[in-house]
Design an enzyme around this catalytic site. Structure first.
Site, short mmCIF file in Angstrom:
data_model
loop_
_atom_site.label_atom_id
_atom_site.label_comp_id
_atom_site.label_asym_id
_atom_site.label_seq_id
_atom_site.Cartn_x
_atom_site.Cartn_y
_atom_site.Cartn_z
N GLU A 165 0.84 -1.19 0.00
CA GLU A 165 0.00 0.00 0.00
C GLU A 165 0.88 1.25 0.00
OE1 GLU A 165 -4.17 -0.84 1.77
OE2 GLU A 165 -2.82 -0.41 3.43
N SER A 210 -6.60 3.53 -2.80
CA SER A 210 -7.57 4.12 -3.74
C SER A 210 -8.10 3.12 -4.78
CB SER A 210 -6.97 5.34 -4.43
OG SER A 210 -6.74 6.37 -3.48
#
Ligand code: 13P
Length: 247
Positions: A165, A210
């Site tokens: 991430e 996202s």
């Protein structure tokens, strides 16, 4: 490899949101070639486990010790008894807000593995590291540090999932170029194989940051992207189920 699509609800969710858990669970039943996980606040684990038969219910953190004088903390056995089968560990928000180190995170993951639970271990670079062009080596190094236990042993490759991430992609709507995601996942795969041998090939590497219905298909089609860890878009079944469907 079965894709693993995981919701991270962070500090969101009350009993009133159980309808979302149920709707996600129904999608998990429908797409039964996909593993679906929901990382919930600890307060909802028990109730969610009673309401879900297909999605895996998980936590977002776990203490490294089995028990003891650690006010406010929860052990792997407690989470397991409540109904969690996995926990996220080392999320960048905890690395930042709670100053968690890679060494501590390895111990947390080990404590989950010892309780026969899955560990989703998070790593990722900040924007300055990405812009300096050193992200691949930085994140691979963070992976190595997060696998290492104090006694010179390593975590087990069993019940281990890695989540890449990039911090600058979390909650921002900015997603790395597909070629950059592919390059990072390939680097992490090589590192896992060098750490674990052939067992490193079977460890799922999720992408997070996202992820939404509109970009999930392209991201999940990349080599060595074996699933997704989803924040904002996972809070509602309406936006999360299309990501499961994209896998
Ligand atoms: P967003 O999907 O909201 O960017 O969050 C990603 C994340 O941090 C999941 O753990």
């Amino acid at each position: 490899m079965r894709p693993f699509i995981v919701a991270n609800w962070k500090m969101h969710g009350l009993k009133a949101d159980m309808n979302e858990v149920k709707a996600i669970d129904s999608a998990a039943a429908k797409f039964d070639h996909i593993d679906v996980g929901i990382g919930l606040p600890a307060t909802l684990i028990h109730l969610a486990a009673q309401n879900a038969g297909h999605a895996q219910i998980g936590a977002q953190d776990c203490h490294q010790a089995q028990q003891g004088a650690h006010t406010g903390c929860l052990s792997a056995a407690m989470l397991s008894e409540a109904g969690a089968s996995f926990s996220i560990v080392g999320h960048s928000e905890r690395r930042a807000d709670q100053a968690e180190t890679s060494r501590l995170i390895a111990q947390k993951a080990r404590s989950l593995q010892n309780a026969s639970m899955g560990a989703i271990l998070c790593i990722g670079e900040d924007l300055a590291t990405r812009q300096s062009g050193t992200a691949l080596d930085f994140v691979a190094g963070q992976l190595v540090e997060s696998l290492a236990l104090a006694d010179d042993t390593s975590l087990s490759p069993e019940r281990l999932t890695i989540a890449y991430e990039p911090i600058w992609a979390i909650g921002t709507g900015h997603v790395p170029e597909l070629t950059d995601i592919a390059a990072m996942h390939s680097k992490l795969r090589s590192q896992l194989v060098s750490s674990f041998g052939p067992a490193g090939d079977a460890i799922r590497i999720l992408y997070g940051g996202s992820v939404k219905a509109s970009n999930a298909k392209d991201i999940l089609a990349l080599k060595n992207v074996n699933g997704a860890l989803v924040g904002g878009a996972s809070l509602k079944a309406e936006s999360f189920v299309p990501i499961i469907a994209a896998a």
